[in-house]
Design a protein around this motif. Structure first.
Motif, mmCIF file in Angstrom:
data_model
loop_
_atom_site.group_PDB
_atom_site.id
_atom_site.type_symbol
_atom_site.label_atom_id
_atom_site.label_comp_id
_atom_site.label_asym_id
_atom_site.label_seq_id
_atom_site.Cartn_x
_atom_site.Cartn_y
_atom_site.Cartn_z
ATOM 1 N N VAL A 89 0.848 -1.184 0.000
ATOM 2 C CA VAL A 89 0.000 0.000 0.000
ATOM 3 C C VAL A 89 0.890 1.243 0.000
ATOM 4 N N HIS A 90 0.570 2.187 -0.884
ATOM 5 C CA HIS A 90 1.305 3.450 -0.977
ATOM 6 C C HIS A 90 0.347 4.613 -0.738
ATOM 7 N N VAL A 91 0.926 5.735 -0.293
ATOM 8 C CA VAL A 91 0.158 6.970 -0.150
ATOM 9 C C VAL A 91 0.838 8.046 -0.975
ATOM 10 N N PRO A 92 0.112 9.086 -1.371
ATOM 11 C CA PRO A 92 0.733 10.168 -2.144
ATOM 12 C C PRO A 92 1.942 10.770 -1.414
ATOM 13 N N GLY A 93 2.967 11.071 -2.167
ATOM 14 C CA GLY A 93 4.182 11.632 -1.601
ATOM 15 C C GLY A 93 5.230 10.595 -1.275
ATOM 16 N N LEU A 94 4.860 9.310 -1.270
ATOM 17 C CA LEU A 94 5.809 8.222 -1.006
ATOM 18 C C LEU A 94 5.763 7.234 -2.161
ATOM 19 N N VAL A 123 -2.950 6.965 9.860
ATOM 20 C CA VAL A 123 -1.774 7.437 9.135
ATOM 21 C C VAL A 123 -1.546 8.922 9.406
ATOM 22 N N SER A 124 -0.284 9.272 9.662
ATOM 23 C CA SER A 124 0.154 10.666 9.751
ATOM 24 C C SER A 124 1.563 10.740 9.170
ATOM 25 N N VAL A 125 1.635 11.073 7.896
ATOM 26 C CA VAL A 125 2.900 11.051 7.167
ATOM 27 C C VAL A 125 3.242 12.473 6.712
ATOM 28 N N ASN A 126 4.533 12.850 6.875
ATOM 29 C CA ASN A 126 5.002 14.167 6.457
ATOM 30 C C ASN A 126 6.312 14.010 5.686
ATOM 31 N N PRO A 127 6.250 13.541 4.438
ATOM 32 C CA PRO A 127 7.463 13.345 3.644
ATOM 33 C C PRO A 127 8.013 14.681 3.144
ATOM 34 N N LEU A 128 9.120 15.130 3.710
ATOM 35 C CA LEU A 128 9.689 16.424 3.369
ATOM 36 C C LEU A 128 10.267 16.414 1.958
ATOM 37 N N GLU A 129 10.272 17.611 1.351
ATOM 38 C CA GLU A 129 10.888 17.850 0.048
ATOM 39 C C GLU A 129 10.256 17.031 -1.072
ATOM 40 N N LEU A 130 9.010 16.658 -0.894
ATOM 41 C CA LEU A 130 8.316 15.917 -1.956
ATOM 42 C C LEU A 130 7.051 16.660 -2.408
ATOM 43 N N ASN A 131 7.013 17.967 -2.113
ATOM 44 C CA ASN A 131 5.889 18.824 -2.505
ATOM 45 C C ASN A 131 4.590 18.395 -1.837
ATOM 46 N N VAL A 132 4.702 17.645 -0.742
ATOM 47 C CA VAL A 132 3.541 17.227 0.023
ATOM 48 C C VAL A 132 3.811 17.590 1.464
ATOM 49 N N ALA A 133 2.934 18.388 2.053
ATOM 50 C CA ALA A 133 3.152 18.823 3.423
ATOM 51 C C ALA A 133 2.777 17.740 4.414
ATOM 52 N N GLU A 134 1.616 17.075 4.205
ATOM 53 C CA GLU A 134 1.146 16.092 5.192
ATOM 54 C C GLU A 134 0.056 15.219 4.588
ATOM 55 N N VAL A 135 0.057 13.963 5.002
ATOM 56 C CA VAL A 135 -0.997 13.022 4.619
ATOM 57 C C VAL A 135 -1.541 12.432 5.907
ATOM 58 N N GLU A 136 -2.846 12.621 6.129
ATOM 59 C CA GLU A 136 -3.477 12.127 7.349
ATOM 60 C C GLU A 136 -4.766 11.403 6.988
ATOM 61 N N GLY A 137 -5.090 10.431 7.823
ATOM 62 C CA GLY A 137 -6.350 9.723 7.616
ATOM 63 C C GLY A 137 -6.271 8.279 8.053
ATOM 64 N N GLU A 138 -7.067 7.437 7.390
ATOM 65 C CA GLU A 138 -7.203 6.041 7.797
ATOM 66 C C GLU A 138 -7.199 5.129 6.587
ATOM 67 N N VAL A 139 -6.588 3.972 6.759
ATOM 68 C CA VAL A 139 -6.585 2.922 5.739
ATOM 69 C C VAL A 139 -7.015 1.616 6.400
ATOM 70 N N VAL A 140 -7.984 0.934 5.799
ATOM 71 C CA VAL A 140 -8.497 -0.335 6.332
ATOM 72 C C VAL A 140 -8.233 -1.426 5.303
ATOM 73 N N LEU A 141 -7.715 -2.551 5.771
ATOM 74 C CA LEU A 141 -7.448 -3.691 4.903
ATOM 75 C C LEU A 141 -8.341 -4.866 5.282
ATOM 76 N N ALA A 142 -8.954 -5.467 4.259
ATOM 77 C CA ALA A 142 -9.763 -6.687 4.416
ATOM 78 C C ALA A 142 -10.868 -6.497 5.457
ATOM 79 N N GLU A 143 -11.961 -5.908 5.012
ATOM 80 C CA GLU A 143 -13.093 -5.644 5.901
ATOM 81 C C GLU A 143 -14.315 -6.422 5.419
#
Length: 323
Positions: A127-132, A213-233
């Motif tokens: 699983v990937h999120v924007p910015g990574l 999820v709380s991701v802050n990948p610096l220098e990738l033009n993305v300030a922050e990615v927050e929220g929830e991911v659910v697998l197999a529900e």
């Protein structure tokens, strides 16, 4: 003489048939009772991945919501798509983001009047999120969830995480006693809840993994990615039980008339007509049916015909004797 021999039994039969007609109870048509009401159909749904993320760009000056699902089905249905790609303007120079890639990604849901069932499974998934674009948010070997809701029984929910789990490049050991927190400096933080399952008297729900999820990948033009991911529900709801058939109460009628008894028939010689003892003007009131007056009238006509035939045959018999 031969004529008299055959007519007398006929007259007796007419009189006897009239009495039997009077004594016979009226017939009533009866319909079949309605059948038991059919129970309602249960409900079931399954999803391989559900993501609800908020992507902040340019120091959170711009927010791009990311709401996506993979293989979401409602009963009856089945899905086996193994890849999910989304595109967000302003993220990773406008290139598509590969949110999920898996060798196996299946979801199935069935439901009828007896049972509702849902299943979801992932194998060798990333699983990937924007910015990574390179670093995976999470990698799993195999996760499954199942929910079964059977009519008249307690619903059951279960989920399993099998094999290794890697979060933000780190292998982790998940704990059933509570959430597992994974933090990577300069990248972000992920909190995992393992194998959630809940049931009520009519519903069941299970999720193999739930990631906050709380991701802050610096220098990738993305300030922050927050929220929830659910697998197999997987979720289900029991079918509605059939309602028992209710029959109206029957109460005895007050002031009911006594049952009619067959009338005694006496045949007198000397040319007098046969008299049915016990008959009176209110004969039609016995029997409890609107057909009784017509039956009684027909029976009286038959009695009269039988008596006339009897008198006629006796008169002819005497005539032959005098001759």
């Amino acid at each position: 003489m031969n004529s008299s021999t055959f007519r007398m039994p006929a007259a007796a039969l007419l009189a006897t048939g009239a009495v039997a007609l009077l004594a016979a109870p009226p017939a009533h048509a009866t319909g079949t009772p309605p059948g038991t009401p059919a129970s309602g159909t249960g409900k079931a749904s399954a999803v391989v991945l559900r993501a609800g993320l908020d992507v902040g760009l340019l120091d959170k000056a711009v927010h791009l919501p990311l709401q996506t699902t993979l293989n979401q089905v409602d009963a009856p249905a089945r899905a086996e798509k193994t890849a999910l790609t989304v595109r967000l303007d302003g993220v990773d120079q406008g290139r598509p983001v590969n949110v999920l890639q898996a060798d196996v990604a299946t979801s199935k849901a069935t439901a009828d009047t007896r049972q509702a069932e849902a299943e979801a499974a992932l194998a060798h998934a990333k699983v990937h999120v924007p910015g990574l674009p390179v670093l995976s948010l999470i990698e799993v070997e195999k996760v499954t969830s199942k929910a079964v809701c059977e009519a008249g029984r307690q619903p059951v929910a279960s989920s399993n995480v099998l094999g290794a789990v890697t979060v933000l490049g780190k292998k982790v050991t998940l704990s059933a006693g509570g959430p597992t927190r994974v933090a990577v400096p300069g990248v972000g933080e992920v909190t995992l809840a393992l194998s959630e399952a809940s049931t009520t008297s009519t519903t069941a729900a299970a999720a193999a993994l739930r990631l906050k999820v709380s991701v802050n990948p610096l220098e990738l033009n993305v300030a922050e990615v927050e929220g929830e991911v659910v697998l197999a529900e997987a979720r289900c709801e029991s079918p509605r039980a059939a309602k028992p058939e209710t029959k109206p109460e029957t109460k005895p009628e007050t002031g009911s008339q006594p049952e009619a008894k067959p009338a005694d028939v006496k045949v007198h010689s000397g040319g007098t007509a046969p008299v049915a003892s016990g008959t009176h003007a209110n004969l039609a009131e016995t029997g409890g049916s609107s057909l009784t007056p017509y039956l009684a009238g027909g029976a009286l006509l038959l009695l009269g015909a039988g008596a006339g035939a009897l008198v006629l045959t006796r008169g002819r018999g005497r005539g032959h004797g005098d001759a």
